[in-house]
Design an enzyme around this catalytic site. Structure first.
Site: not given
Length: 720
Positions: A16-17, A19-22, A24, A39, A133
């Protein structure tokens, strides 16, 4: 592929998503039966001890925070090489998407969102956690309109020892000046970022833009934002003052705590404008680049002068003494004019401060009244309504409104229900009707990534919505396959364009499941999206019983997704069929061996029997399955025509009669000495030793030796 289960209870489902490190995923807590968000750290970071420690710290820090405006963290752990955090699964959309879709939000909505984020930050700051952030992408707007702050991925506790990585990890559009400069961070850095979030929500755009992150970061440090009301006239001064105080370059000039900001926004929402004005009264004057009449430059507070420094010794190089004197006099005159102007400005500021102080003191004894709602009224009606409350009409402006017809008030300041001193003037804005429609061209989004498509639509002043994914044989998965507005067509600005991403080809190849067990093959096909029919069972000598022999359609065939595949499963080798064993009596062993082998039997020679003999028996007899062993018994014989060898010279054919015809014939031939007797004796002997075969030798002429012929006839009959 079966679903991954982490920690023995969390089933990982669809993505579902990221990011830069993980990444989800939506998941299922198999113990509690509830949907969760999971995550997982990206593999390239999982083996990095510093990132792993940060990931662990995020989980521990976030789990300690309890607020209705912070996403809940349920669990975290490590499964094999996978680090994971289990969180509350949120339904809704992030604030960034909402702003892109709807544009600038109503002032009250902006304040409501800001107050909830401030409460979330207040909870985090109490635990010495700085989010670092805060941006609209990390604010989830739920169906009920409330928000939750997400992603403490780079949150860092004040007492953390993870200080080796001092790089700016936030997004450049929302980072504070001190964060850009790598300085020590405190709660006010989150307040600065929240100010930018509210700025964007109120205006529809971020305050600082540039071609790259470095350019934007430099603007965060060196440039002042345009007041929100210049971008959106609907932003009222009180909310604007709150936003700009959050965004002060000097952390000391901002709200010092998230709780202080929350209380100010709460007062704004309640119409307690006096409290708001007090909270923002020390807001520094926004610097401008030039004086109103173009004389001189006023540097920003705490800013570094940007005029190039010229060494006095070099200033008048190349000029004559007279020219230098004239230039110096002109410079002194400019300085006098500048000082005069600055003095006037300083005087005005001092007078303004005195007036403000007097008004404030007098205001303590002034009767207060409530500002009525003027929306929908004409100017005349508003004038009467204000007089009834002891108020006056202030500045009258016009603007476009899609909600209120021409001639009706659609905006006022101070806002309705505000408590103000009697005699206050209320500024109004009167509708000129709907705004003039502007058109734009719909761009072609085909084959763009989702991010590229959204950026392209923004460039053309269009809004966007993501529709259901569609299958497409030509467009790679994750890229735009179709859109609801024709590329090149004309649409109104801010029209919503719905795009559909490709889920990949609608055709797939049938997997090769040969030699898999029936259950394994069925699961492989079902996981690949195929329907699996009832299995068919076939005999096979090579594939083990219970394993797949082949499929229909066969492996590698390209078919539509969801097609039905039939498994043909081995039930082992077929049961052997019984075959008649042929009569090979009297055949040489080599002839019998070749014949039986070609039929599918396995002939073998009985123990002790000669391989150059003639078959006289076999076992089993009757019938046997193909492949069965047939034991052949053989025996060697010489011809009974040794008599002919002695009397007629024709003995030489081998006779293999089991009854010893060889011996009998030999003895009889020896006894025949009279030609007439030899005839009779040879005939009898042949009958006894060779049966009917020898009987056919007729001896009618005593002068002719026919004994050998009889013997030859005997031997040839056995041989053939």
């Amino acid at each position: 592929m079966s679903a991954m289960v982490l920690g023995g209870r969390y089933q990982v489902q669809d993505k579902i998503g990221a990011g830069g490190m993980a990444t989800v995923y939506r998941g299922l807590d198999e113990v509690l039966g509830r949907t969760v968000a999971i995550k997982t750290m990206l593999p390239q970071y999982a083996n990095d001890p510093s990132f792993a420690a940060r990931f662990k710290q995020e989980a521990q820090a976030a789990a300690a925070l309890q607020s209705p405006y912070i996403v809940s963290v349920y669990d975290w752990g490590k499964d094999a090489d996978t680090y994971y955090i289990v969180m509350e699964y949120l339904r809704g959309t992030d604030l960034k998407s909402g702003i892109r879709k709807h544009g600038a939000l109503d002032c009250k909505k902006v304040a409501q969102i800001g107050s909830q984020i401030a409460q979330a930050l207040s909870e985090a700051h109490k635990h010495d956690i700085i989010h670092r952030d805060i941006k609209p992408q990390n604010i989830m707007v739920q169906p009920d309109g409330n928000v939750k702050v997400m992603d403490f991925g780079i949150a860092r506790a004040k007492n953390s020892h993870l200080t080796q990585d001092n790089s700016v990890l936030g997004t450049a559009h929302y980072v504070s000046p001190e964060q850009t400069q790598g300085k020590e961070l405190g709660p006010t850095t989150d307040i600065y970022s929240l100010g930018i979030v509210m700025y964007e929500a109120a205006t529809g755009q971020v305050p600082f833009q540039g071609d790259d992150a470095i350019t934007v970061a430099l603007k965060q440090v060196n440039e002042q934002p345009k007041p929100p009301s210049q971008l959106n006239p609907a932003v009222d001064p009180s909310l604007e003052a709150i936003i700009l105080k959050c965004m002060q370059k000097n952390p000391a000039d901002r709200f010092q705590t998230a709780d202080e900001l929350y209380r100010t926004l709460r007062d704004y929402l309640a119409g307690r404008m006096q409290s708001v004005n007090t909270a923002t009264s020390m807001l520094p004057v926004q610097p401008t680049n030039k004086l109103e009449r173009g004389a001189g430059v006023i540097p920003a507070k705490n800013a570094t002068a940007t005029m190039p420094r010229v060494e006095r010794a070099n200033r008048y190089r190349g000029q004559s003494a007279t020219e230098q004197a004239a230039a110096q006099e002109a410079e002194r005159a400019r300085k006098r004019r500048r000082n005069t102007i600055l003095g006037v400005i300083g005087g005005i500021a001092a007078v303004a401060l005195i007036i403000f102080s007097v008004v404030t003191l007098l205001g303590n004894n002034t009767a207060m009244t409530t500002v009525p709602s003027l929306a929908g009224m004409t100017q005349e009606q508003a004038t009467d309504a204000l007089k009834e409350r002891g108020l006056d009409i202030g500045e009258v402006q016009t603007g476009f409104s899609d909600e209120y017809p021409e001639g009706q008030i659609y905006e006022q300041n101070p806002s309705a229900l505000s408590e103000v001193p009697e005699g206050t003037s209320v500024n109004i804005r009167i509708s000129q009707g709907p705004s003039a429609t502007q058109e734009t061209t719909v761009p072609d989004l085909k084959n763009l990534t989702e991010e590229e498509a959204q950026k392209k639509l923004e460039e053309y002043n269009l809004l966007w919505r993501k529709g259901e994914d569609v299958e497409d044989d030509d467009i790679p998965e994750g890229r735009v396959a179709t859109q609801d507005k024709e590329p090149g067509s004309k649409e109104d600005v801010n029209t919503t364009v719905t795009y559909h991403l490709s889920s990949g080809s609608g055709e797939v190849d049938v997997p090769d499941v040969k030699n898999d067990t029936e259950d394994e093959a069925r699961k492989t096909l079902q996981d690949a999206g195929f329907e699996v029919a009832a299995s068919q069972y076939v005999n096979d000598d090579e594939v083990p019983s219970g394993s797949v022999v082949y499929t229909d359609p066969e492996a590698g065939t390209t078919v539509e997704k969801g097609s039905t595949v039939t498994l043909y499963v081995s039930s082992g080798p077929a049961a052997p069929e019984e075959q008649d064993i042929p009569n090979t009596y009297g055949w040489t062993y080599s002839e019998a061996y070749s014949f039986l082998t070609n039929l599918g039997f396995k002939p073998i020679l009985a123990l002790g029997c000669p391989s150059d003999g003639i078959v006289i028996d076999w076992s089993p007899s009757g019938t046997a399955p193909l492949g069965a062993e047939i034991v052949l018994t053989t025996q060697s014989l010489t011809t009974g025509g040794q008599t002919g060898g002695q009397t007629g010279g024709q003995t030489g054919t081998e006779v293999t009669d089991p009854n010893g015809g060889e011996q009998t014939g030999g003895q009889t031939g020896t006894e025949v000495t009279d030609p007439s007797g030899g005839e009779q004796t040879g005939g009898q002997t042949g009958t006894e030793t060779g049966g009917d075969i020898g009987t056919g030798a007729e001896v009618t002429d005593p002068s002719v030796d026919h004994t050998g012929a009889g013997a030859n006839s005997l031997g040839n009959s056995y041989h053939n």
